[in-house]
Design a protein around this motif. Structure first.
Motif, mmCIF file in Angstrom:
data_model
loop_
_atom_site.group_PDB
_atom_site.id
_atom_site.type_symbol
_atom_site.label_atom_id
_atom_site.label_comp_id
_atom_site.label_asym_id
_atom_site.label_seq_id
_atom_site.Cartn_x
_atom_site.Cartn_y
_atom_site.Cartn_z
ATOM 1 N N LEU A 138 32.165 61.394 34.927
ATOM 2 C CA LEU A 138 32.246 60.129 34.201
ATOM 3 C C LEU A 138 33.362 59.253 34.754
ATOM 4 C CD1 LEU A 138 31.847 61.391 30.508
ATOM 5 C CD2 LEU A 138 30.070 60.446 32.001
ATOM 6 N N LYS A 139 34.522 59.881 34.984
ATOM 7 C CA LYS A 139 35.664 59.141 35.534
ATOM 8 C C LYS A 139 35.345 58.603 36.916
ATOM 9 C CE LYS A 139 40.479 59.859 36.974
ATOM 10 N NZ LYS A 139 41.620 60.819 37.001
ATOM 11 N N LEU A 140 34.765 59.452 37.765
ATOM 12 C CA LEU A 140 34.433 59.026 39.129
ATOM 13 C C LEU A 140 33.478 57.842 39.110
ATOM 14 C CD1 LEU A 140 33.603 61.209 42.192
ATOM 15 C CD2 LEU A 140 31.948 59.500 41.443
ATOM 16 N N LEU A 141 32.414 57.943 38.311
ATOM 17 C CA LEU A 141 31.403 56.886 38.293
ATOM 18 C C LEU A 141 31.968 55.595 37.709
ATOM 19 C CD1 LEU A 141 28.235 58.925 37.261
ATOM 20 C CD2 LEU A 141 28.852 58.076 39.543
ATOM 21 N N LYS A 142 32.762 55.713 36.640
ATOM 22 C CA LYS A 142 33.359 54.502 36.072
ATOM 23 C C LYS A 142 34.281 53.831 37.090
ATOM 24 C CE LYS A 142 35.958 52.368 32.439
ATOM 25 N NZ LYS A 142 35.951 52.057 31.021
ATOM 26 N N ASN A 143 35.097 54.610 37.773
ATOM 27 C CA ASN A 143 36.010 54.033 38.759
ATOM 28 C C ASN A 143 35.257 53.422 39.934
ATOM 29 O OD1 ASN A 143 38.295 54.683 37.309
ATOM 30 N ND2 ASN A 143 38.694 56.581 38.408
ATOM 31 N N PHE A 144 34.204 54.084 40.391
ATOM 32 C CA PHE A 144 33.427 53.544 41.505
ATOM 33 C C PHE A 144 32.727 52.242 41.107
ATOM 34 C CE2 PHE A 144 32.648 57.389 44.542
ATOM 35 C CZ PHE A 144 34.007 57.535 44.682
ATOM 36 N N VAL A 145 32.178 52.209 39.897
ATOM 37 C CA VAL A 145 31.534 50.977 39.430
ATOM 38 C C VAL A 145 32.571 49.866 39.309
ATOM 39 C CG1 VAL A 145 30.372 49.866 37.489
ATOM 40 C CG2 VAL A 145 29.596 52.103 38.292
ATOM 41 N N GLY A 146 33.757 50.201 38.779
ATOM 42 C CA GLY A 146 34.815 49.202 38.672
ATOM 43 C C GLY A 146 35.224 48.648 40.022
ATOM 44 N N ALA A 147 35.220 49.508 41.040
ATOM 45 C CA ALA A 147 35.562 49.050 42.387
ATOM 46 C C ALA A 147 34.440 48.231 43.005
ATOM 47 C CB ALA A 147 35.874 50.252 43.280
ATOM 48 N N THR A 148 33.219 48.433 42.532
ATOM 49 C CA THR A 148 32.061 47.713 43.066
ATOM 50 C C THR A 148 31.947 46.307 42.490
ATOM 51 O OG1 THR A 148 30.850 49.784 43.380
ATOM 52 C CG2 THR A 148 29.544 47.762 43.272
ATOM 53 N N LEU A 149 32.268 46.155 41.192
ATOM 54 C CA LEU A 149 32.138 44.850 40.546
ATOM 55 C C LEU A 149 33.193 43.873 41.070
ATOM 56 C CD1 LEU A 149 31.565 45.887 36.820
ATOM 57 C CD2 LEU A 149 29.906 44.775 38.328
ATOM 58 N N PRO A 150 32.794 42.652 41.408
ATOM 59 C CA PRO A 150 33.785 41.652 41.827
ATOM 60 C C PRO A 150 34.750 41.335 40.689
ATOM 61 C CG PRO A 150 31.541 40.955 42.370
ATOM 62 C CD PRO A 150 31.414 42.136 41.467
ATOM 63 N N LYS A 151 35.980 40.993 41.034
ATOM 64 C CA LYS A 151 36.998 40.635 40.057
ATOM 65 C C LYS A 151 37.364 39.168 40.218
ATOM 66 C CE LYS A 151 39.067 45.231 39.598
ATOM 67 N NZ LYS A 151 37.881 45.905 40.151
ATOM 68 N N GLY A 152 37.371 38.458 39.105
ATOM 69 C CA GLY A 152 37.784 37.063 39.129
ATOM 70 C C GLY A 152 39.273 36.937 39.342
ATOM 71 N N PRO A 153 39.766 35.743 39.657
ATOM 72 C CA PRO A 153 41.190 35.554 39.933
ATOM 73 C C PRO A 153 42.087 35.887 38.747
ATOM 74 C CG PRO A 153 40.035 33.442 39.829
ATOM 75 C CD PRO A 153 38.996 34.509 39.856
ATOM 76 N N SER A 154 41.678 35.524 37.540
ATOM 77 C CA SER A 154 42.502 35.846 36.364
ATOM 78 C C SER A 154 42.549 37.346 36.130
ATOM 79 C CB SER A 154 41.953 35.148 35.118
ATOM 80 O OG SER A 154 42.173 33.756 35.201
ATOM 81 N N GLU A 155 41.430 38.011 36.352
ATOM 82 C CA GLU A 155 41.391 39.469 36.189
ATOM 83 C C GLU A 155 42.314 40.141 37.194
ATOM 84 O OE1 GLU A 155 38.163 43.158 36.402
ATOM 85 O OE2 GLU A 155 37.466 41.071 36.452
ATOM 86 N N ALA A 156 42.218 39.733 38.452
ATOM 87 C CA ALA A 156 43.059 40.330 39.486
ATOM 88 C C ALA A 156 44.538 40.059 39.213
ATOM 89 C CB ALA A 156 42.667 39.794 40.862
ATOM 90 N N ALA A 157 44.853 38.837 38.768
ATOM 91 C CA ALA A 157 46.243 38.495 38.477
ATOM 92 C C ALA A 157 46.782 39.308 37.317
ATOM 93 C CB ALA A 157 46.354 36.998 38.173
ATOM 94 N N ALA A 158 45.972 39.492 36.278
ATOM 95 C CA ALA A 158 46.412 40.262 35.117
ATOM 96 C C ALA A 158 46.624 41.726 35.472
ATOM 97 C CB ALA A 158 45.387 40.134 33.988
ATOM 98 N N ILE A 159 45.740 42.282 36.293
ATOM 99 C CA ILE A 159 45.902 43.671 36.724
ATOM 100 C C ILE A 159 47.202 43.818 37.513
ATOM 101 C CG2 ILE A 159 44.969 45.459 38.240
ATOM 102 C CD1 ILE A 159 42.161 44.467 37.438
ATOM 103 N N ALA A 160 47.477 42.862 38.399
ATOM 104 C CA ALA A 160 48.716 42.912 39.178
ATOM 105 C C ALA A 160 49.929 42.804 38.262
ATOM 106 C CB ALA A 160 48.725 41.791 40.211
ATOM 107 N N ARG A 161 49.868 41.915 37.286
ATOM 108 C CA ARG A 161 50.997 41.745 36.373
ATOM 109 C C ARG A 161 51.229 43.009 35.552
ATOM 110 N NH1 ARG A 161 51.943 36.787 32.040
ATOM 111 N NH2 ARG A 161 53.898 37.593 31.170
ATOM 112 N N ALA A 162 50.148 43.620 35.066
ATOM 113 C CA ALA A 162 50.284 44.849 34.295
ATOM 114 C C ALA A 162 50.900 45.961 35.141
ATOM 115 C CB ALA A 162 48.917 45.286 33.759
ATOM 116 N N THR A 163 50.506 46.030 36.406
ATOM 117 C CA THR A 163 51.049 47.049 37.301
ATOM 118 C C THR A 163 52.539 46.846 37.537
ATOM 119 O OG1 THR A 163 48.890 47.198 38.404
ATOM 120 C CG2 THR A 163 50.779 48.133 39.561
ATOM 121 N N VAL A 164 52.934 45.593 37.754
ATOM 122 C CA VAL A 164 54.354 45.279 37.959
ATOM 123 C C VAL A 164 55.164 45.586 36.704
ATOM 124 C CG1 VAL A 164 55.998 43.399 38.347
ATOM 125 C CG2 VAL A 164 53.932 43.575 39.755
ATOM 126 N N GLU A 165 54.630 45.229 35.521
ATOM 127 C CA GLU A 165 55.352 45.473 34.279
ATOM 128 C C GLU A 165 55.528 46.964 34.016
ATOM 129 O OE1 GLU A 165 53.875 43.395 30.895
ATOM 130 O OE2 GLU A 165 54.477 41.429 31.675
#
Length: 255
Positions: free
Chosen positions: A192-219
Motif C-alpha cells: 500500500l505504501k509503495l503504490l501510494k508513493n509511486f502514484v504520488g510521484a506520478t501525479l503532476p504537482k502544481g506550483p503551490s503544492e510544490a512550494a508548500a511541500i518545500a516549506r513543510a520540509t524546511v520547517e
C-alpha cells in the motif's frame, strides 16, 4: 471541544472535523488539528484513515473568510504533512473551497447523494493555489470550469468525472467508507505504501503544492531538536551533539 477528533479502531483512524454548528468551517484550530492528526496517523499503527465531519449539512463550508488561515496547506495530507498510508474521504452536504482541496488529496472518496462541491475563490478574490492540482486528478476542462466559473457540481457529476468513488444515500457515506477501509487495512501495508508513493510521484504537482511541500520540509528541519542544539552549542562554544530527531507537531508549534 476539539475542532478535530481522532479515533482509532482495528487499524483504521477516523479523523473528524468537529465544528458542525459552524458548518465545519476551516479556521486556525481545524488547521492545527488536522496537521497533528496527519502526523499521528502517519507515525502510528493505523493502516488507513477516514476523513469525515460531524453534522449533516456540511463536510465543510471552506475557510473562515473573517480570519483566513493562510497556513491551510499545513492541514493537507501529502502537502503539509507527508502521509504514506491510504486516506478515504467520507463527505456529505457542502464541500466548499479548502474542503474540496482535502477531498482532492484523499486517495478515495465516498459521497452522500446530497453532496455539493464548489470552489468559489475566484468570486471572493482569494486563493492559496493548491486547487490547481485538481487538473491532475479530473479532466482539465471540468477542473477549469469549477475553478474559473466558481460554480458547483453535485455528487453524481463528481462520480462521472472520477472525483468520488461511490455515491450513497445521505448518512451512509461513513458506513461505506468503513467497509472500504477494512478491506484496505487487511492488505499488505508495504505494498500500500509503495503504490501510494509511486502514484504520488506520478501525479503532476502544481506550483503551490510544490512550494508548500518545500516549506513543510524546511520547517521540519528548522524546528527540530538539532536546530536548538546547534544554536545552543554555538553560543556555549562547544561541539554540538545532534540526534536527527523531528519534534512532534505540538512541540514544533511552540518554537
Amino acid at each position: 471541544m476539539s475542532s478535530v477528533l481522532y479515533q482509532s479502531r482495528d487499524g483504521i483512524a477516523e479523523i473528524t472535523i468537529n465544528r458542525p454548528d459552524k458548518h465545519n468551517v476551516i479556521d486556525h484550530s481545524v488547521v492545527d488539528g488536522l496537521h497533528e492528526a496527519w502526523h499521528r496517523f502517519n507515525a502510528g499503527s493505523d493502516r488507513v484513515a477516514i476523513l469525515t465531519a460531524n453534522g449533516d449539512r456540511a463536510f465543510s463550508a471552506g475557510a473562515n473568510l473573517k480570519d483566513i488561515p493562510h497556513d491551510f496547506w499545513r492541514a493537507v495530507p501529502g502537502v503539509g504533512v507527508p502521509v504514506e498510508k491510504p486516506i478515504i474521504a467520507a463527505i456529505g452536504g457542502l464541500v466548499i473551497g479548502g474542503a474540496l482541496v482535502l477531498v482532492q488529496f484523499a486517495d478515495l472518496a465516498i459521497a452522500a447523494d446530497n453532496t455539493v462541491l464548489s470552489y468559489p475563490e475566484a468570486k471572493v478574490g482569494y486563493s492559496g493555489g493548491l486547487i490547481s492540482s485538481l487538473a491532475a486528478r479530473i479532466p482539465h476542462k471540468v477542473a477549469m470550469e469549477l475553478l474559473l466559473v466558481g460554480g458547483s457540481i453535485d455528487a453524481h457529476r463528481a462520480y462521472e468525472i472520477g472525483l468520488v468513488n461511490r455515491v450513497v444515500p445521505s448518512g451512509d457515506q461513513l458506513t461505506v467508507a468503513r467497509k472500504f477501509a477494512a478491506e484496505i487495512a487487511a492488505n499488505a501495508p508495504l505494498v500500500l505504501k509503495l503504490l501510494k508513493n509511486f502514484v504520488g510521484a506520478t501525479l503532476p504537482k502544481g506550483p503551490s503544492e510544490a512550494a508548500a511541500i518545500a516549506r513543510a520540509t524546511v520547517e521540519a528541519v528548522n524546528t527540530a531538536d538539532d536546530y536548538r542544539e546547534g544554536i545552543a552549542a554555538f553560543f556555549e562554544k562547544r561541539a554540538p551533539i545532534f540526534n536527527g530527531t523531528v519534534p512532534s507537531p505540538s512541540e514544533a508549534s511552540t518554537v
